[in-house]
Design an enzyme around this catalytic site. Structure first.
Site, short mmCIF file in Angstrom:
data_model
loop_
_atom_site.label_atom_id
_atom_site.label_comp_id
_atom_site.label_asym_id
_atom_site.label_seq_id
_atom_site.Cartn_x
_atom_site.Cartn_y
_atom_site.Cartn_z
N HIS A 96 0.84 -1.19 0.00
CA HIS A 96 0.00 0.00 0.00
C HIS A 96 0.87 1.25 0.00
CE1 HIS A 96 -3.47 2.53 0.57
NE2 HIS A 96 -2.86 3.14 1.58
N SER A 97 0.51 2.21 -0.85
CA SER A 97 1.18 3.50 -0.93
C SER A 97 2.67 3.30 -1.25
CB SER A 97 0.96 4.27 0.37
OG SER A 97 1.31 5.64 0.22
N MET A 98 3.57 3.79 -0.42
CA MET A 98 4.99 3.54 -0.65
C MET A 98 5.24 2.04 -0.82
SD MET A 98 8.32 4.30 1.78
CE MET A 98 8.16 2.80 2.76
N SER A 123 -1.69 -1.08 -4.11
CA SER A 123 -2.80 -0.34 -3.50
C SER A 123 -2.38 1.10 -3.19
CB SER A 123 -3.23 -1.05 -2.21
OG SER A 123 -4.11 -0.25 -1.45
#
Length: 252
Positions: A96-98, A123
């Site tokens: 998720h994200s990074m 994500s």
């Protein structure tokens, strides 16, 4: 007898529940400032039929005394080294994200060793070669806290606890530096499938930016959009876990 290599692996790779001997592997990559424990509910949901490994980056929780790795490529190199030491079994990445960008970079490195995952679930992150001018890591502490509040990624109680914040801010700043200085060649592609999960009101990723993930795989590509902002996956946990379950299930 525990070796030095075992001790290093235990710092990086967290297993919260036992898994069956023939279980498929799910490797979870936390977001900026996040820790391995964020994925404890995922481990509880999929064990023992999946071996759920949640990564613990340096600079947080029990690794808070270690310096953060503020370069995404270096962090991917270190994670790749740990994953290469594991036994060979079907593997899925979730980030998720990074963590999505880090999962991609790790998968690309593993594929150079013919050890890549069969799918990445990316994500809450725009495509690797899609860039924005972001400088959160250059802000003062108050500025980083303001960004945390904007993304609604941390409970209000934590934001109001000065001691917890003081411990969390170095990891946040290091992670923001890593992701905000990250760049990816436009022609970098993985062979595995990529499924992209995105929030339709995410201030960090537009749907158009998420769609560009298809440029980074020669495998199958899918996009799933959900109502919500950057941490839509908390609101839509059941739907996100259904996507994970699909990825973990071998094609018939």
């Amino acid at each position: 007898m525990t070796t030095a290599a075992d001790e290093i692996a235990a710092r990086w790779l967290r297993r919260y529940h036992p898994a069956d001997a023939d279980a498929v592997r799910l490797v979870c990559f936390p977001h900026a400032g996040g820790s391995a424990s964020f994925y404890h509910p995922v481990s509880a949901r999929f064990a023992p039929s999946a071996e759920v490994i949640s990564l613990q980056y340096p600079g947080r929780q029990d690794r808070r005394k270690e310096p953060c790795v503020a370069d995404l490529g270096t962090l991917a190199d270190l994670i790749t080294e740990q994953l290469l030491a594991l036994d060979d079994r079907p593997t899925v990445f979730f980030g998720h994200s990074m963590g999505a960008a880090l999962a991609f970079e790790t998968a690309w490195r593993l594929e150079q060793k013919d050890a890549g995952p069969r799918e990445i679930l990316a994500s809450g992150r725009r495509a690797p070669s899609t860039t924005r001018a972001e400088e959160v890591h250059l802000r003062d502490d108050d500025g980083i806290v303001a960004e945390m509040k904007r993304l609604n990624g941390t409970a209000a109680g934590v934001l109001g606890d000065e001691e917890i914040l003081r411990m969390a801010l170095p990891a946040l700043r290091g992670d923001y530096r890593a992701i905000e200085t990250y760049s990816c060649p436009a022609d970098r592609r993985v062979r595995c499938d990529i499924t992209v999960l995105t929030g339709d009101a995410d201030p960090l990723t537009t749907v158009a930016e998420a769609e560009r993930w298809q440029d980074h795989t020669s495998g199958a590509y899918r996009l799933r959009s959900y109502e919500g902002g950057h941490f839509f996956l908390v609101q839509h946990l059941a739907a996100v876990q259904a996507e994970i379950a699909r990825a973990l299930t071998p094609a018939s």
